[in-house]
Motif scaffolding. Structure first.
Motif, PDB file in Angstrom:
ATOM      1  N   HIS A 161      -7.529  11.062  19.723  1.00  0.00           N
ATOM      2  CA  HIS A 161      -8.540  10.561  19.031  1.00  0.00           C
ATOM      3  C   HIS A 161      -9.429   9.404  19.822  1.00  0.00           C
ATOM      4  O   HIS A 161      -9.232   8.468  20.469  1.00  0.00           O
ATOM      5  CB  HIS A 161      -8.193   9.654  17.911  1.00  0.00           C
ATOM      6  CG  HIS A 161      -9.021   9.204  16.854  1.00  0.00           C
ATOM      7  ND1 HIS A 161      -9.076   9.404  15.439  1.00  0.00           N
ATOM      8  CD2 HIS A 161     -10.436   8.512  17.073  1.00  0.00           C
ATOM      9  CE1 HIS A 161     -10.019   8.885  14.860  1.00  0.00           C
ATOM     10  NE2 HIS A 161     -10.876   8.308  15.804  1.00  0.00           N
TER      11      HIS A 161
ATOM     12  N   HIS B 217     -13.936   8.897  21.325  1.00  0.00           N
ATOM     13  CA  HIS B 217     -15.485   9.257  20.986  1.00  0.00           C
ATOM     14  C   HIS B 217     -16.260   9.090  22.277  1.00  0.00           C
ATOM     15  O   HIS B 217     -16.794   8.253  22.504  1.00  0.00           O
ATOM     16  CB  HIS B 217     -15.901   7.971  20.260  1.00  0.00           C
ATOM     17  CG  HIS B 217     -15.478   8.049  18.813  1.00  0.00           C
ATOM     18  ND1 HIS B 217     -15.578   8.815  17.662  1.00  0.00           N
ATOM     19  CD2 HIS B 217     -14.273   7.071  18.392  1.00  0.00           C
ATOM     20  CE1 HIS B 217     -15.029   8.526  16.704  1.00  0.00           C
ATOM     21  NE2 HIS B 217     -13.961   7.544  17.051  1.00  0.00           N
TER      22      HIS B 217
ATOM     23  N   LYS C 199     -14.692  16.657  10.578  1.00  0.00           N
ATOM     24  CA  LYS C 199     -14.175  15.087  10.430  1.00  0.00           C
ATOM     25  C   LYS C 199     -14.636  14.573   9.185  1.00  0.00           C
ATOM     26  O   LYS C 199     -16.115  14.400   9.073  1.00  0.00           O
ATOM     27  CB  LYS C 199     -14.585  14.437  11.724  1.00  0.00           C
ATOM     28  CG  LYS C 199     -14.428  12.826  11.548  1.00  0.00           C
ATOM     29  CD  LYS C 199     -12.962  12.348  11.741  1.00  0.00           C
ATOM     30  CE  LYS C 199     -12.671  11.094  11.699  1.00  0.00           C
ATOM     31  NZ  LYS C 199     -13.145  10.175  12.724  1.00  0.00           N
TER      32      LYS C 199
ATOM     33  N   HIS D 250      -5.185   8.238  11.678  1.00  0.00           N
ATOM     34  CA  HIS D 250      -4.763   6.801  11.376  1.00  0.00           C
ATOM     35  C   HIS D 250      -3.536   6.801  10.634  1.00  0.00           C
ATOM     36  O   HIS D 250      -2.653   6.224  11.137  1.00  0.00           O
ATOM     37  CB  HIS D 250      -6.100   5.814  11.285  1.00  0.00           C
ATOM     38  CG  HIS D 250      -7.141   6.027  11.959  1.00  0.00           C
ATOM     39  ND1 HIS D 250      -7.299   6.137  13.239  1.00  0.00           N
ATOM     40  CD2 HIS D 250      -8.274   6.233  11.480  1.00  0.00           C
ATOM     41  CE1 HIS D 250      -8.523   6.384  13.565  1.00  0.00           C
ATOM     42  NE2 HIS D 250      -9.228   6.501  12.567  1.00  0.00           N
TER      43      HIS D 250
ATOM     44  N   ASP E  72      -8.073   6.057  20.013  1.00  0.00           N
ATOM     45  CA  ASP E  72      -9.497   5.803  19.287  1.00  0.00           C
ATOM     46  C   ASP E  72     -10.198   4.752  20.428  1.00  0.00           C
ATOM     47  O   ASP E  72     -11.380   4.066  19.950  1.00  0.00           O
ATOM     48  CB  ASP E  72      -9.303   4.997  18.000  1.00  0.00           C
ATOM     49  CG  ASP E  72     -10.360   4.974  17.069  1.00  0.00           C
ATOM     50  OD1 ASP E  72     -11.556   5.812  17.352  1.00  0.00           O
ATOM     51  OD2 ASP E  72     -10.401   4.680  15.910  1.00  0.00           O
TER      52      ASP E  72
HETATM   53 ZN   LIG Z   1     -12.392   6.888  15.679  1.00  0.00          ZN
END
Ligand SMILES: [Zn+2]
Length: 404
Positions: free
Chosen positions: A12, A14, A196, A276, A343
């Motif tokens: 996970h 970006h 997503k 999560h 993340d």
């Molecule tokens: Zn994220």
């Protein structure tokens, strides 16, 4: 104890957004205080250059910052650690307005920000992202022991081109919001791994949907969809593509599992991941396991138990990231149906190992063994490289050396 493990596969991240933010002032450093953060942001903003001075990793549980702290400066944007919240000063607002007038009009509306998070983040990813930046970012990830990082929020089709141009398409996997997927060409739709969705917000900004009231706010967070709308989206996309569904609070996770039960009574066809899943209850975990759902979790969020103890309801800090319950009692298996990622908060093997083996939350239920960590977080072998890890008798990580 000394051990060599394979490189990480971060489930996970970006990448384009973080590539665009590489030169930002990183406030997620040990020992950062309000005074040092203000000083570094001021120095950045007054240091010349054009465009925004962006600070990332701001943790409102550690120190407060406000728009008024920066209004005398050139354009400043402060992104919260969860990237679900932001502060933009007066000059920054003028600049945001040039890129996206609608976002500029809603900067003080957290409810709107949560419902339009992709639009807000894309503004910064588009402004600073490029194939060259992506290359630098993946080189940086490699030095941190990460070879592969999934893109959980494809900015637009142009991002696929940038990855191709950078020669990095085999080191990511694209997940796209329904509207980005629908807008893509048939060829790019093929390239998109899955869909997503966001069903709630984040703890730091008290928008993760809980069953109980936050201590610091007169609400329980927010659900972004009605039950019917969420069920319809899952029924629409899950026969076609894998899905990754963001749910942090127990109320959001319960809603997701119920929606999947309603949308896929015969079981899931493609993988459906809950992203999560921090406050998943044992009962809901059993239903998720029975449905064949996967959990994509962040050991570095174990720290939220401490960072956000001020706002989480009583009993919640100890239920955050309940890895022992999931593995020992419900039967989730790291690497099979339980995966780990960062993340980007922060990226890298060192913090991931530290938070997994000896979490700062210090709740027994959050501790992973090194074998579980490797199964859920690493490549199956050392083809791409390896990391030397040394731990002390208490399980604390003493050193992490990424081999070239
Ligand atoms: Zn994220």
């Amino acid at each position: 104890m000394k051990l060599t493990i394979p490189l990480l596969r971060d489930r996970h991240s970006h990448p384009l957004l973080y590539a665009a933010l590489m030169d930002s002032v990183d406030l997620n450093r040990p020992g950062e205080t309000r005074a040092s953060a203000l000083e570094r942001i001021r120095a950045g903003a007054l240091g010349g250059g054009t465009g925004w001075t962006i600070a990332t990793g701001w943790n409102s549980g550690r120190f407060a910052l406000a728009k008024a702290d920066f209004d005398d400066l050139p354009a400043v944007v402060v992104l919260s650690l969860s990237i679900h919240g932001l502060i933009v000063n007066d000059a920054g607002r003028a600049l945001v307005r040039l890129h996206d007038k609608v976002v500029a009009d809603h900067l003080d509306d957290q409810d709107w920000i949560e419902r339009n998070l992709r639009r807000v983040l894309n503004l910064f990813a588009r402004a600073g992202g490029s194939s060259g930046r992506l290359r630098e970012f993946f080189e940086h990830l490699r030095t941190l022991g990460v070879h592969h990082a999934e893109e959980m929020l494809l900015v637009d089709e142009d991002e696929i081109r940038m990855f191709d141009e950078a020669g990095l398409a085999d080191r990511t996997r694209f997940w796209a919001a329904p509207e980005a997927y629908d807008a893509a060409s048939p060829a790019n739709r093929e390239r998109i791994h899955g869909i997503k969705l966001f069903t709630d917000g984040a703890i730091g900004v008290t928008t993760a949907a809980l069953h109980e009231r936050y201590r610091t706010a007169d609400h329980r967070g927010m659900l972004l969809y009605s039950d019917e709308a969420l069920t319809a989206l899952i029924a629409r996309y899950s026969p076609e593509k894998p899905m990754a569904i963001h749910a942090i609070g127990d109320a959001a996770i319960d809603q997701v599992v119920s929606a999947i039960e309603a949308a896929r009574p015969g079981g899931v066809l493609h993988e459906i991941r809950i992203e999560h899943a921090q406050f998943i209850s044992e009962g809901t975990a059993r239903r998720a396991k029975a449905l064949g759902l996967h959990l994509s979790m962040q050991p570095n969020f174990s720290e939220d138990s401490v960072m956000y103890a001020d706002r989480l309801p009583a009993g919640y800090p100890e239920r955050n990231n309940p890895f022992r319950m999931l593995i020992d009692r419900v039967g989730f298996v790291p690497g099979n149906d339980l995966y780990f990622g960062s993340d980007g908060m922060p990226h890298g093997a060192q913090p991931a190992l530290q938070q997994s083996l000896f979490p700062d939350g210090k709740h027994e239920g959050q501790v992973l063994t090194l074998d579980e960590f490797v199964a859920g977080y690493c490549y199956p072998d050392m083809t791409h490289g390896s990391i030397d890890v040394e731990t002390d008798a208490a399980g604390r990580v003493v050193s992490v050396v990424v081999n070239r």
